[in-house]
Design an enzyme around this catalytic site. Structure first.
Site, PDB file in Angstrom:
ATOM      1  N   SER A 136      63.796  38.904  50.505  1.00  0.00           N
ATOM      2  CA  SER A 136      64.552  37.798  49.808  1.00  0.00           C
ATOM      3  C   SER A 136      65.148  36.800  50.809  1.00  0.00           C
ATOM      4  O   SER A 136      65.518  37.310  51.968  1.00  0.00           O
ATOM      5  CB  SER A 136      65.628  38.480  49.272  1.00  0.00           C
ATOM      6  OG  SER A 136      66.773  37.552  48.875  1.00  0.00           O
ATOM      7  N   LYS A 162      60.971  36.119  47.444  1.00  0.00           N
ATOM      8  CA  LYS A 162      62.032  35.596  46.508  1.00  0.00           C
ATOM      9  C   LYS A 162      62.899  34.843  47.516  1.00  0.00           C
ATOM     10  O   LYS A 162      63.314  34.866  48.328  1.00  0.00           O
ATOM     11  CB  LYS A 162      62.790  36.852  46.255  1.00  0.00           C
ATOM     12  CG  LYS A 162      64.510  36.581  45.661  1.00  0.00           C
ATOM     13  CD  LYS A 162      65.044  37.928  45.359  1.00  0.00           C
ATOM     14  CE  LYS A 162      66.638  38.029  45.464  1.00  0.00           C
ATOM     15  NZ  LYS A 162      66.929  39.341  45.042  1.00  0.00           N
ATOM     16  N   LYS A 164      66.154  32.035  47.073  1.00  0.00           N
ATOM     17  CA  LYS A 164      67.734  31.840  46.276  1.00  0.00           C
ATOM     18  C   LYS A 164      67.540  30.324  45.872  1.00  0.00           C
ATOM     19  O   LYS A 164      67.083  29.377  46.498  1.00  0.00           O
ATOM     20  CB  LYS A 164      68.872  32.037  47.383  1.00  0.00           C
ATOM     21  CG  LYS A 164      68.705  33.504  47.665  1.00  0.00           C
ATOM     22  CD  LYS A 164      69.284  34.502  46.612  1.00  0.00           C
ATOM     23  CE  LYS A 164      69.686  35.924  47.190  1.00  0.00           C
ATOM     24  NZ  LYS A 164      70.191  36.658  46.217  1.00  0.00           N
ATOM     25  N   ASP A 189      66.103  33.723  42.751  1.00  0.00           N
ATOM     26  CA  ASP A 189      67.497  34.590  42.297  1.00  0.00           C
ATOM     27  C   ASP A 189      68.489  33.325  42.347  1.00  0.00           C
ATOM     28  O   ASP A 189      68.762  32.723  43.347  1.00  0.00           O
ATOM     29  CB  ASP A 189      67.436  35.641  43.280  1.00  0.00           C
ATOM     30  CG  ASP A 189      68.913  36.170  43.000  1.00  0.00           C
ATOM     31  OD1 ASP A 189      69.461  35.994  42.107  1.00  0.00           O
ATOM     32  OD2 ASP A 189      69.233  37.191  43.915  1.00  0.00           O
ATOM     33  N   GLU A 214      65.891  35.715  38.649  1.00  0.00           N
ATOM     34  CA  GLU A 214      66.943  36.742  38.434  1.00  0.00           C
ATOM     35  C   GLU A 214      68.189  36.107  38.299  1.00  0.00           C
ATOM     36  O   GLU A 214      68.694  35.042  38.955  1.00  0.00           O
ATOM     37  CB  GLU A 214      66.763  37.268  39.955  1.00  0.00           C
ATOM     38  CG  GLU A 214      67.755  38.689  40.013  1.00  0.00           C
ATOM     39  CD  GLU A 214      67.634  39.316  41.687  1.00  0.00           C
ATOM     40  OE1 GLU A 214      66.746  38.893  42.425  1.00  0.00           O
ATOM     41  OE2 GLU A 214      68.478  39.993  41.899  1.00  0.00           O
ATOM     42  N   ASP A 239      70.462  41.163  37.562  1.00  0.00           N
ATOM     43  CA  ASP A 239      70.956  42.066  38.595  1.00  0.00           C
ATOM     44  C   ASP A 239      72.633  42.455  38.410  1.00  0.00           C
ATOM     45  O   ASP A 239      72.931  43.308  37.955  1.00  0.00           O
ATOM     46  CB  ASP A 239      71.026  41.020  39.799  1.00  0.00           C
ATOM     47  CG  ASP A 239      71.603  41.753  41.174  1.00  0.00           C
ATOM     48  OD1 ASP A 239      72.218  42.524  41.283  1.00  0.00           O
ATOM     49  OD2 ASP A 239      71.440  40.888  42.394  1.00  0.00           O
ATOM     50  N   LYS A 263      70.224  48.114  41.527  1.00  0.00           N
ATOM     51  CA  LYS A 263      71.019  48.245  43.036  1.00  0.00           C
ATOM     52  C   LYS A 263      72.055  49.498  43.057  1.00  0.00           C
ATOM     53  O   LYS A 263      72.645  49.566  42.094  1.00  0.00           O
ATOM     54  CB  LYS A 263      71.991  47.220  43.494  1.00  0.00           C
ATOM     55  CG  LYS A 263      71.109  45.880  43.796  1.00  0.00           C
ATOM     56  CD  LYS A 263      71.944  44.731  44.439  1.00  0.00           C
ATOM     57  CE  LYS A 263      71.296  43.568  44.606  1.00  0.00           C
ATOM     58  NZ  LYS A 263      72.005  42.162  44.737  1.00  0.00           N
ATOM     59  N   GLY A 291      68.571  44.503  47.010  1.00  0.00           N
ATOM     60  CA  GLY A 291      69.290  44.909  48.561  1.00  0.00           C
ATOM     61  C   GLY A 291      70.657  44.186  48.640  1.00  0.00           C
ATOM     62  O   GLY A 291      71.002  43.174  47.799  1.00  0.00           O
TER      63      GLY A 291
HETATM   64  O1  OSB Z   1      71.277  38.931  44.558  1.00  0.00           O
HETATM   65  O2  OSB Z   1      70.060  40.302  45.445  1.00  0.00           O
HETATM   66  C1  OSB Z   1      71.085  39.588  45.492  1.00  0.00           C
HETATM   67  C2  OSB Z   1      72.053  39.604  49.011  1.00  0.00           C
HETATM   68  C3  OSB Z   1      73.325  39.550  49.073  1.00  0.00           C
HETATM   69  C4  OSB Z   1      73.830  39.707  47.840  1.00  0.00           C
HETATM   70  C5  OSB Z   1      73.122  39.396  46.651  1.00  0.00           C
HETATM   71  C6  OSB Z   1      71.654  39.515  46.846  1.00  0.00           C
HETATM   72  C7  OSB Z   1      71.132  39.713  48.105  1.00  0.00           C
HETATM   73  C8  OSB Z   1      69.723  39.483  48.401  1.00  0.00           C
HETATM   74  C9  OSB Z   1      69.191  39.905  49.574  1.00  0.00           C
HETATM   75  O3  OSB Z   1      68.784  38.993  47.680  1.00  0.00           O
HETATM   76  C10 OSB Z   1      68.635  41.387  49.666  1.00  0.00           C
HETATM   77  C11 OSB Z   1      68.536  42.210  50.922  1.00  0.00           C
HETATM   78  O4  OSB Z   1      67.778  41.586  51.511  1.00  0.00           O
HETATM   79  O5  OSB Z   1      69.133  42.871  51.224  1.00  0.00           O
HETATM   80 MG    MG Z   2      69.968  39.294  42.847  1.00  0.00          MG
END
Ligand code: OSB
Ligand code: MG
Length: 369
Positions: A136, A162, A164, A189, A214, A239, A263, A291
């Site tokens: 991500s 992925k 953001k 996401d 997402e 999520d 999660k 994550g």
């Molecule tokens: O939305 O999945 C998420 C990180 C912090 C808070 C929310 C998210 C994320 C990530 C990173 O997308 C996931 C990771 O690399 O641990």
């Molecule tokens: Mg997410």
């Protein structure tokens, strides 16, 4: 198992890079590490994934400490645990606070597996000993910066990228990514950055063969997501909106999503994660493991969970070295050709590096049960 004592440790670890989402930036990762000891002196380890500020969900590091100290740990006093599933039943009188509950439950799962002499993934009923993972990538200053980072991770072998998105950093960015990488498995996401009236903008993403979008809408919504899922050809993955088996059941019934990101912390633990996994499997809905920028202990739990058979899409469990100069487990989590070899030792399968824990520790407190 008779639980004897619990130690909470507040750690602070600097990430190699700041991680930016639509809700903010994390650079210094602070979290609570949980050690549960039984009467034989065996330790189980858990990690709270709550951030310092309540921007991903309502929990924080401090609310987690408070919940554990004042409510959850007292509920464990004098309890004999026959299976980690007992923990969710014991915590049932306390509403929500899933990340706090999950952190302790995870430590008990590790302890239980160690006492049984089996790897955690086996105790969970996991089947796969190699798991595919993606990565991500946060919001960057420029599209060129983002393309450079994507290239690096594609070259490393990550199986899915992925990125953001947020209003103002979406369609044009995805178009540029697709121009440079026409064939990669790509998803976006939004971390709840859009509203129902943004549907026309979200629809523009349909032309880029995204694996999924997402959590486009509000963090507590499953109704509007069902409305937009009917209009989008791209699958929606939820999520933030899924906190429990019941949420998952209702979202699937409404048609709010076609994929679920599990999660462990968000849903209150491994037992609940497994229930959601089983429900989705029954309904033919794929899941993957999300994550929370975890250090080694939380990462190890994610690895174990991902071995369950319906985790058919690559998750966000990237290598330790992607986040940390030094992790708190040995060996650290290693990704080779986009895959992790699941450790076969009892429990989480990685050793705790107590020297590293001490180095990153700000506070420590032990509670006897
Ligand atoms: O939305 O999945 C998420 C990180 C912090 C808070 C929310 C998210 C994320 C990530 C990173 O997308 C996931 C990771 O690399 O641990
Ligand atoms: Mg997410």
């Amino acid at each position: 198992m008779k639980l004897k004592e619990i130690t909470l440790r507040h750690l602070q670890m600097k990430m190699k890079f700041p991680f930016t989402t639509s809700f903010g930036t994390v650079q210094d990762k602070e979290f609570i590490l949980i050690e549960v000891k039984d009467e034989e002196g065996t330790s189980g380890w858990g990690e709270s994934v709550a951030f310092v500020s309540p921007s991903y969900n309502e929990e924080t590091l401090k609310t987690n400490w408070h919940m554990m100290e004042d409510f959850l740990i007292p509920l464990l006093t004098g309890q004999t645990i026959s299976h980690p599933d007992d923990i969710s039943a014991i915590f049932e009188p306390i509403r929500k606070n899933n990340m706090a509950k999950s952190a302790i439950e995870g430590a008990v799962w590790d302890l239980y597996a160690k006492r049984k002499g089996m790897p955690l993934y086996e105790a969970l009923g996991g089947e796969n000993t190699t798991i595919d993972v993606g990565i991500s990538i946060g919001i960057q200053k420029t599209v060129d910066d983002l393309l450079t980072i994507i290239k690096q991770h594609v070259d490393e072998g990550y199986k899915r990228i992925k990125v953001k998105i947020k209003p103002g950093w979406d369609v044009d960015v995805i178009r540029e990514i697709r121009r440079s990488f026409p064939d990669i498995q790509l998803m976006a996401d939004a971390n709840s950055a859009y509203r129902l009236e943004d549907l026309p903008q979200l629809k523009k993403l349909d032309e880029f063969q995204l694996l999924m979008i997402e959590q486009p809408l509000a963090s507590d919504d499953i109704v509007d997501h069902a409305v937009i899922q009917k209009e989008l050809t791209t699958p929606i993955c939820l999520d933030e909106s899924i906190h429990s088996y019941e949420d998952a059941r209702k979202a699937l019934q409404l048609g709010s999503c076609q994929i679920i990101n599990i999660k462990i912390g968000r849903v209150g633990g491994l037992t609940e994660s497994k229930r959601i996994h089983d429900l989705c499997k029954e309904q033919g809905v794929p899941v993957w493991c999300g994550g929370m920028l975890e250090a080694g202990v939380g990462r190890a739990h994610n690895v174990a969970l991902t071995t369950l058979s319906n985790f058919t899409l690559p998750g966000d469990t990237a290598a330790s070295s992607r986040y940390w100069e030094q992790d708190i487990i040995t060996p650290e989590v290693i990704v080779k050709d986009g895959a992790i070899q699941v450790p076969q030792k009892p429990g989480i399968g990685y050793d705790i590096d107590l020297e590293a824990v001490k180095k990153f520790m700000l506070k420590e407190k032990t509670y006897s049960l």
